[in-house]
Design an enzyme around this catalytic site. Structure first.
Site, PDB file in Angstrom:
ATOM      1  N   ARG A 103       0.852  -1.185   0.000  1.00  0.00           N
ATOM      2  CA  ARG A 103       0.000   0.000   0.000  1.00  0.00           C
ATOM      3  C   ARG A 103       0.886   1.232   0.000  1.00  0.00           C
ATOM      4  NH1 ARG A 103      -2.531   0.121   6.089  1.00  0.00           N
ATOM      5  NH2 ARG A 103      -0.809  -0.929   7.140  1.00  0.00           N
ATOM      6  N   ALA A 112      -2.401  -9.830   3.768  1.00  0.00           N
ATOM      7  CA  ALA A 112      -2.584  -8.469   4.269  1.00  0.00           C
ATOM      8  C   ALA A 112      -3.774  -8.411   5.221  1.00  0.00           C
ATOM      9  CB  ALA A 112      -2.803  -7.509   3.113  1.00  0.00           C
ATOM     10  N   SER A 118      -6.968 -17.569  11.250  1.00  0.00           N
ATOM     11  CA  SER A 118      -6.231 -17.490  12.520  1.00  0.00           C
ATOM     12  C   SER A 118      -6.854 -18.317  13.637  1.00  0.00           C
ATOM     13  CB  SER A 118      -6.204 -16.015  12.946  1.00  0.00           C
ATOM     14  OG  SER A 118      -5.827 -15.905  14.286  1.00  0.00           O
ATOM     15  N   GLU A 158      -7.164 -17.225  16.407  1.00  0.00           N
ATOM     16  CA  GLU A 158      -7.982 -16.287  17.187  1.00  0.00           C
ATOM     17  C   GLU A 158      -9.477 -16.527  16.967  1.00  0.00           C
ATOM     18  OE1 GLU A 158      -7.271 -13.381  19.435  1.00  0.00           O
ATOM     19  OE2 GLU A 158      -5.762 -14.923  19.675  1.00  0.00           O
ATOM     20  N   TYR A 171     -10.805  -8.319  15.881  1.00  0.00           N
ATOM     21  CA  TYR A 171      -9.905  -9.002  14.945  1.00  0.00           C
ATOM     22  C   TYR A 171     -10.368 -10.441  14.712  1.00  0.00           C
ATOM     23  CZ  TYR A 171      -5.811 -11.610  13.314  1.00  0.00           C
ATOM     24  OH  TYR A 171      -4.977 -12.451  12.612  1.00  0.00           O
ATOM     25  N   ASN A 226      -0.292 -19.066  16.411  1.00  0.00           N
ATOM     26  CA  ASN A 226       0.753 -18.023  16.482  1.00  0.00           C
ATOM     27  C   ASN A 226       2.079 -18.539  15.940  1.00  0.00           C
ATOM     28  OD1 ASN A 226      -1.314 -17.604  18.562  1.00  0.00           O
ATOM     29  ND2 ASN A 226      -0.117 -15.822  19.134  1.00  0.00           N
ATOM     30  N   THR A 232       5.999 -11.997  21.872  1.00  0.00           N
ATOM     31  CA  THR A 232       7.271 -12.741  21.801  1.00  0.00           C
ATOM     32  C   THR A 232       8.433 -11.816  21.420  1.00  0.00           C
ATOM     33  OG1 THR A 232       6.810 -13.291  19.499  1.00  0.00           O
ATOM     34  CG2 THR A 232       6.188 -14.923  21.170  1.00  0.00           C
ATOM     35  N   PRO A 277      -9.640  -6.059  26.812  1.00  0.00           N
ATOM     36  CA  PRO A 277     -11.034  -6.090  27.276  1.00  0.00           C
ATOM     37  C   PRO A 277     -11.550  -7.529  27.393  1.00  0.00           C
ATOM     38  CG  PRO A 277     -10.766  -4.461  25.539  1.00  0.00           C
ATOM     39  CD  PRO A 277      -9.453  -5.180  25.649  1.00  0.00           C
ATOM     40  N   ALA A 278     -11.200  -8.368  26.439  1.00  0.00           N
ATOM     41  CA  ALA A 278     -11.488  -9.813  26.524  1.00  0.00           C
ATOM     42  C   ALA A 278     -10.262 -10.474  25.921  1.00  0.00           C
ATOM     43  CB  ALA A 278     -12.731 -10.163  25.723  1.00  0.00           C
TER      44      ALA A 278
HETATM   45  P1  NDP Z   1       1.928  -8.380   9.761  1.00  0.00           P
HETATM   46  O1  NDP Z   1       1.143  -7.471  10.630  1.00  0.00           O
HETATM   47  O2  NDP Z   1       3.395  -8.533   9.990  1.00  0.00           O
HETATM   48  O3  NDP Z   1       1.713  -7.931   8.231  1.00  0.00           O
HETATM   49  C1  NDP Z   1       0.491  -7.451   7.762  1.00  0.00           C
HETATM   50  C2  NDP Z   1       0.657  -7.010   6.314  1.00  0.00           C
HETATM   51  O4  NDP Z   1      -0.599  -6.515   5.824  1.00  0.00           O
HETATM   52  C3  NDP Z   1       1.670  -5.881   6.108  1.00  0.00           C
HETATM   53  O5  NDP Z   1       2.406  -6.142   4.939  1.00  0.00           O
HETATM   54  C4  NDP Z   1       0.771  -4.665   5.897  1.00  0.00           C
HETATM   55  O6  NDP Z   1       1.351  -3.647   5.129  1.00  0.00           O
HETATM   56  C5  NDP Z   1      -0.374  -5.303   5.129  1.00  0.00           C
HETATM   57  N1  NDP Z   1      -1.594  -4.469   5.100  1.00  0.00           N
HETATM   58  C6  NDP Z   1      -2.301  -4.050   6.168  1.00  0.00           C
HETATM   59  N2  NDP Z   1      -3.345  -3.322   5.741  1.00  0.00           N
HETATM   60  C7  NDP Z   1      -3.296  -3.267   4.383  1.00  0.00           C
HETATM   61  C8  NDP Z   1      -4.090  -2.663   3.373  1.00  0.00           C
HETATM   62  N3  NDP Z   1      -5.156  -1.934   3.662  1.00  0.00           N
HETATM   63  N4  NDP Z   1      -3.735  -2.829   2.077  1.00  0.00           N
HETATM   64  C9  NDP Z   1      -2.647  -3.533   1.763  1.00  0.00           C
HETATM   65  N5  NDP Z   1      -1.852  -4.135   2.674  1.00  0.00           N
HETATM   66  C10 NDP Z   1      -2.176  -3.993   3.973  1.00  0.00           C
HETATM   67  O7  NDP Z   1       1.210  -9.829   9.825  1.00  0.00           O
HETATM   68  P2  NDP Z   1       1.869 -11.304   9.759  1.00  0.00           P
HETATM   69  O8  NDP Z   1       2.833 -11.363   8.654  1.00  0.00           O
HETATM   70  O9  NDP Z   1       2.240 -11.733  11.119  1.00  0.00           O
HETATM   71  O10 NDP Z   1       0.575 -12.161   9.392  1.00  0.00           O
HETATM   72  C11 NDP Z   1       0.163 -12.353   8.045  1.00  0.00           C
HETATM   73  C12 NDP Z   1      -1.324 -12.656   8.007  1.00  0.00           C
HETATM   74  O11 NDP Z   1      -1.582 -13.852   8.736  1.00  0.00           O
HETATM   75  C13 NDP Z   1      -2.221 -11.604   8.631  1.00  0.00           C
HETATM   76  O12 NDP Z   1      -3.427 -11.600   7.895  1.00  0.00           O
HETATM   77  C14 NDP Z   1      -2.470 -12.109  10.040  1.00  0.00           C
HETATM   78  O13 NDP Z   1      -3.686 -11.603  10.537  1.00  0.00           O
HETATM   79  C15 NDP Z   1      -2.522 -13.598   9.775  1.00  0.00           C
HETATM   80  N6  NDP Z   1      -2.129 -14.458  10.872  1.00  0.00           N
HETATM   81  C16 NDP Z   1      -0.919 -14.278  11.489  1.00  0.00           C
HETATM   82  C17 NDP Z   1      -0.501 -15.152  12.462  1.00  0.00           C
HETATM   83  C18 NDP Z   1       0.795 -14.967  13.164  1.00  0.00           C
HETATM   84  O14 NDP Z   1       0.980 -15.600  14.223  1.00  0.00           O
HETATM   85  N7  NDP Z   1       1.725 -14.206  12.631  1.00  0.00           N
HETATM   86  C19 NDP Z   1      -1.352 -16.305  12.870  1.00  0.00           C
HETATM   87  C20 NDP Z   1      -2.583 -16.418  12.116  1.00  0.00           C
HETATM   88  C21 NDP Z   1      -2.942 -15.531  11.161  1.00  0.00           C
HETATM   89  P3  NDP Z   1       2.209  -2.433   5.804  1.00  0.00           P
HETATM   90  O15 NDP Z   1       3.616  -2.956   5.887  1.00  0.00           O
HETATM   91  O16 NDP Z   1       2.024  -1.341   4.816  1.00  0.00           O
HETATM   92  O17 NDP Z   1       1.614  -2.157   7.152  1.00  0.00           O
HETATM   93  P1  GDR Z   2      -2.097 -12.670  19.621  1.00  0.00           P
HETATM   94  O1  GDR Z   2      -0.563 -12.256  19.799  1.00  0.00           O
HETATM   95  O2  GDR Z   2      -3.019 -11.684  20.252  1.00  0.00           O
HETATM   96  O3  GDR Z   2      -2.205 -14.102  20.055  1.00  0.00           O
HETATM   97  O4  GDR Z   2      -2.283 -12.529  18.050  1.00  0.00           O
HETATM   98  P2  GDR Z   2       0.182 -11.312  20.861  1.00  0.00           P
HETATM   99  O5  GDR Z   2       1.605 -11.695  20.803  1.00  0.00           O
HETATM  100  O6  GDR Z   2      -0.169  -9.874  20.685  1.00  0.00           O
HETATM  101  O7  GDR Z   2      -0.467 -11.765  22.277  1.00  0.00           O
HETATM  102  C1  GDR Z   2      -0.349 -13.085  22.770  1.00  0.00           C
HETATM  103  C2  GDR Z   2      -0.802 -13.130  24.217  1.00  0.00           C
HETATM  104  O8  GDR Z   2       0.168 -12.447  25.018  1.00  0.00           O
HETATM  105  C3  GDR Z   2      -0.518 -11.634  25.963  1.00  0.00           C
HETATM  106  N1  GDR Z   2       0.345 -10.518  26.379  1.00  0.00           N
HETATM  107  C4  GDR Z   2       0.778  -9.523  25.595  1.00  0.00           C
HETATM  108  N2  GDR Z   2       0.591  -9.281  24.278  1.00  0.00           N
HETATM  109  C5  GDR Z   2       1.192  -8.187  23.747  1.00  0.00           C
HETATM  110  N3  GDR Z   2       1.066  -7.952  22.436  1.00  0.00           N
HETATM  111  N4  GDR Z   2       1.929  -7.319  24.505  1.00  0.00           N
HETATM  112  C6  GDR Z   2       2.120  -7.504  25.845  1.00  0.00           C
HETATM  113  O9  GDR Z   2       2.785  -6.718  26.498  1.00  0.00           O
HETATM  114  C7  GDR Z   2       1.524  -8.673  26.413  1.00  0.00           C
HETATM  115  N5  GDR Z   2       1.530  -9.197  27.659  1.00  0.00           N
HETATM  116  C8  GDR Z   2       0.814 -10.313  27.636  1.00  0.00           C
HETATM  117  C9  GDR Z   2      -1.769 -11.184  25.229  1.00  0.00           C
HETATM  118  O10 GDR Z   2      -2.758 -10.735  26.158  1.00  0.00           O
HETATM  119  C10 GDR Z   2      -2.146 -12.449  24.486  1.00  0.00           C
HETATM  120  O11 GDR Z   2      -2.945 -13.258  25.307  1.00  0.00           O
HETATM  121  C11 GDR Z   2      -1.284 -12.957  17.139  1.00  0.00           C
HETATM  122  C12 GDR Z   2      -1.372 -12.080  15.888  1.00  0.00           C
HETATM  123  O12 GDR Z   2      -0.292 -12.371  15.025  1.00  0.00           O
HETATM  124  C13 GDR Z   2      -2.669 -12.338  15.136  1.00  0.00           C
HETATM  125  O13 GDR Z   2      -2.648 -11.617  13.902  1.00  0.00           O
HETATM  126  C14 GDR Z   2      -2.775 -13.842  14.868  1.00  0.00           C
HETATM  127  O14 GDR Z   2      -3.964 -14.124  14.181  1.00  0.00           O
HETATM  128  C15 GDR Z   2      -2.706 -14.613  16.184  1.00  0.00           C
HETATM  129  O15 GDR Z   2      -1.475 -14.315  16.814  1.00  0.00           O
HETATM  130  C16 GDR Z   2      -2.791 -16.115  15.958  1.00  0.00           C
END
Ligand code: NDP
Ligand code: GDR
Length: 323
Positions: free
Chosen positions: A34, A80, A124, A126, A148, A177, A189, A278-279
């Site tokens: 984007r 994305a 996900s 989630e 989300y 995750n 992490t 919140p949850a």
């Molecule tokens: P990131 O947050 O690292 O990356 C998200 C990407 O989406 C970025 O490239 C961002 O671009 C792009 N994006 C956001 N909004 C828009 C938009 N309006 N138009 C175009 N591009 C956009 O996520 P991850 O790589 O960790 O995850 C990839 C996908 O997998 C996500 O959909 C996430 O929800 C899902 N997911 C992730 C998990 C995880 O543990 N990592 C687990 C399960 C699902 P920009 O750089 O410009 O912000």
């Molecule tokens: P999650 O990942 O919400 O599972 O979503 P995150 O690492 O944000 O949280 C995991 C758990 O850790 C607890 N937590 C904290 N989280 C964050 N971010 N920061 C803190 O300081 C903290 N302390 C404790 C959270 O409450 C939560 O329970 C990720 C994202 O990549 C999603 O896009 C994806 O879909 C899911 O993993 C699978």
């Protein structure tokens, strides 16, 4: 002729790993980015020259239609999304636009341009939220606990619906995750591994966290992007849980990460109530038997190796930045 793939979200953690993986498989890789006032291509810096990047946005249907017409991909990986759970509570409508309706926009673009395109949706764990059984499988009912999670649940079902309605080869990967040195620093992490490195090197003195008792099934992103490709390269489209089957608490992650540099997490970690959600999703643990049996996929990096990998990478980076 080269196989052509289009990745949305190529600048994110998974986009960078998937792009590298597909290049190694001999694909021509296109990425959707984007428009932003400053480029944020750090994660794909090392492969930038081998990628073709195009501007489009999940909010703009026509930009996606044009992108498919211009790139003619055989496979589309829709990564994305607005992916940070706390932001989804603050910006629920935008999260719905990106993370839910964005999926339909891409599926509609595929329907319009070429129904033979194979489609991967980044679903996900989630979606399981307040879990109805343990471990979670492809048939466990969903109970999302954040805007989300709700948006991802819509994205999952619309993917299934376009497969059933229009015979599009559309797969939903229900990924638990997955982390790496490329993980965004707001996720727990990477927040921990970055803080451990900074504390060890004298750049920070404490780490504020929220819910330490939350449990997650954490795997390595490099292993998980391989599963995405496997889903699009089997005979028929289906949905798969991708997970390690082992869960750990945030506290355990912190304990191990600090111990890796000979520190005790209890001396540095403090709970900040403002970081509680919140949850929250209290526990997640996936069963990837279907992926093991049908795709031949299994995770290769253990939890302990993942924690070490992330802390070591951050130690090196913080050291470089301060030299
Ligand atoms: P990131 O947050 O690292 O990356 C998200 C990407 O989406 C970025 O490239 C961002 O671009 C792009 N994006 C956001 N909004 C828009 C938009 N309006 N138009 C175009 N591009 C956009 O996520 P991850 O790589 O960790 O995850 C990839 C996908 O997998 C996500 O959909 C996430 O929800 C899902 N997911 C992730 C998990 C995880 O543990 N990592 C687990 C399960 C699902 P920009 O750089 O410009 O912000
Ligand atoms: P999650 O990942 O919400 O599972 O979503 P995150 O690492 O944000 O949280 C995991 C758990 O850790 C607890 N937590 C904290 N989280 C964050 N971010 N920061 C803190 O300081 C903290 N302390 C404790 C959270 O409450 C939560 O329970 C990720 C994202 O990549 C999603 O896009 C994806 O879909 C899911 O993993 C699978």
């Amino acid at each position: 002729m080269k196989n052509v793939a289009l990745i949305t979200g190529i600048t994110g953690q998974d986009g960078a790993y998937l792009a590298e993986f597909l290049l190694a498989q001999g694909y021509e890789v296109h990425g959707m980015v984007r428009r932003s006032s400053t480029e944020n291509f750090e994660r794909i810096d090392s492969i930038r020259e081998r990628l073709q990047l195009h501007q489009a946005d999940l909010l703009d249907q026509l930009s996606m239609v044009r992108l498919l017409e211009a790139t003619q991909p055989a496979e589309v990986y829709n990564l994305a999304a607005q992916s940070f759970v706390p932001t989804s509570f603050a910006q629920p409508l935008l999260t719905g636009e990106f993370t839910a309706l964005g999926v339909t926009r891409m599926l509609e673009a595929i329907r319009q341009v070429n129904r033979n395109i194979r489609f991967y949706q980044a679903s996900s764990s989630e979606m399981f939220g307040r879990v109805q059984e343990e471990p979670q499988t492809e048939t466990t009912p969903f109970w999302p606990r954040s805007p989300y999670g709700v948006a991802k649940t819509y994205g999952h079902w619309i993917t299934v619906n376009y497969r059933e309605s229009f015979e599009i080869f559309a797969c939903s990967g229900i990924l638990f995750n997955h982390e790496s040195p490329l993980r965004g620093k707001e996720f727990v992490t990477r927040k921990i591994s970055d803080a451990v490195a900074r504390i060890k090197l004298g750049r920070q003195d404490k780490l504020l966290l929220g819910n330490l008792d939350a449990q997650r099934d954490w795997g390595f992103a490099g292993d998980y992007v391989r599963a995405m490709w496997m889903m699009l390269n089997q005979e028929s489209a289906d949905d798969f849980v991708i997970a390690t089957g082992i869960k750990h608490s945030v506290r355990e992650f912190a304990q191990l990460a600090f111990a890796h540099v000979d520190l005790d997490y209890q001396d540095f970690v403090e709970v900040d109530p403002d970081l509680l959600r919140p949850a929250d999703v209290q526990t997640l643990c996936g069963d990837c038997t279907k992926a093991r049996e049908q795709l031949g996929w299994s995770p290769e990096v253990s939890f302990e190796a993942l924690v070490r990998m992330m802390v070591d990478a951050d130690l090196q980076r913080v050291q470089r930045e301060t030299d």
